[in-house]
Design an enzyme around this catalytic site. Sequence first.
Site: not given
Length: 434
Positions: A309, A367
Amino acid sequence: MPDEHTMKVHLSYGDKTIELPVLNGTDGPSVLDIRSLYAQTGLLTFDPGFTSTASCESSITFIDGDEGRLLYRGYPIQELVQQSDFIEVAYLLLYGELPTLSERARFSEDVTYHTLVHEQISAFYNGFRRDAHPMAVMVGVVGALSAFYHDSLDIHDANLREIASFRLIAKMPTLAAMAYKYSIGQPFVYPKNELSYAANLLRMMFAVPSENYIVNPVLERAMDLILVLHADHEQNASTSTVRLAGSSAANPFACVASGIAALWGPAHGGANEAVLAMLSEIATKERIPEFIKRAKDKNDPFRLMGFGHRIYKNFDPRATIMRQTCHEVLNELGIKNDPLLDLAMELEKIALEDDYFIERKLYPNVDFYSGIILRAMQIPVSMFTVIFAVARTVGWVAQWREMITDPLQKIGRPRQLYCGKKERRFIPVEKRGR
């Protein structure tokens, strides 16, 4: 207000030295106050993507990417997920404190009261092609809400801001479900007031008039968790877009529509769609080593989607929570023969055990797991970002409300480093040659 003037930075430029104050918030890095920089030196700052720029003061959400912390109004996301639900978190984001029993009941009633949409909006959907992307539909329909609810557009009236906030949060699941139903040619399903926010969304998406639809409590809880985890995430691209639009005094429906447009970008809200696309490209478990090898090759453009991330340099706290829910959903649904989901679980296992990924902290992020959960719940890939938009609406609204009442707020006007032609004289066309 931040604590200021505890320290100053001295900046020398030419024969001049100026002092710039350092502002300290309650958590996170201090910031250098450069508001007087141009006036004192004639210099601007250069920060593409605003990655080193604090564009506003905010007391809503805090992220510590190095330590993997996400706080809503000071509360760790892990505690909120375990002990709260989306409606309570929505109240917290909007008002700054957890509600009492009576406040929660009143807030839930206010949101529920606004879940229906104007009946003419149903006809509005007919203007779209059936194969239109649901996010394209959402940008248009949410922006059009200002034409249906023009009685709550005065942003300077606190009561009307409240009504507009309720309308946006309450109607978003209804509009999202309508976008899905329209795309598959099924009749719209009205909300039911006795259901939770998450259950209502699921029912409006999957119920049909000819049958009773009972919401699976495991799936309801999973959807609620997805909504909580995505409710806000500080000054990201879509939230900054909402604030920038709002700084011009645009109405809240237009501001949120602009946020939806920004969220639609594959680099932002489309990441979980990209995970499914990647899994489809890998196709079989036997090909995983090939793609792992490619991911390690810095000269290969292939990247494993859903790992690591930009903000979280250690781990994504949302992913830790989502991983457990992901396995609960797969177990509840008894999914054993879905090649794509089997592939995802195998990829997760390898990535969590591979030294290359462990050393670089390239763990599966939110995600990765949200895409798998949504697919397992039979939500089509085209609706993934729409679900994200439903969740993030409460964050957008909270940020917009905070911005409207901020005495430091000005219309957004970034500057630039101009690299074009210097001033030159116009040449008539007959003198420019053939």
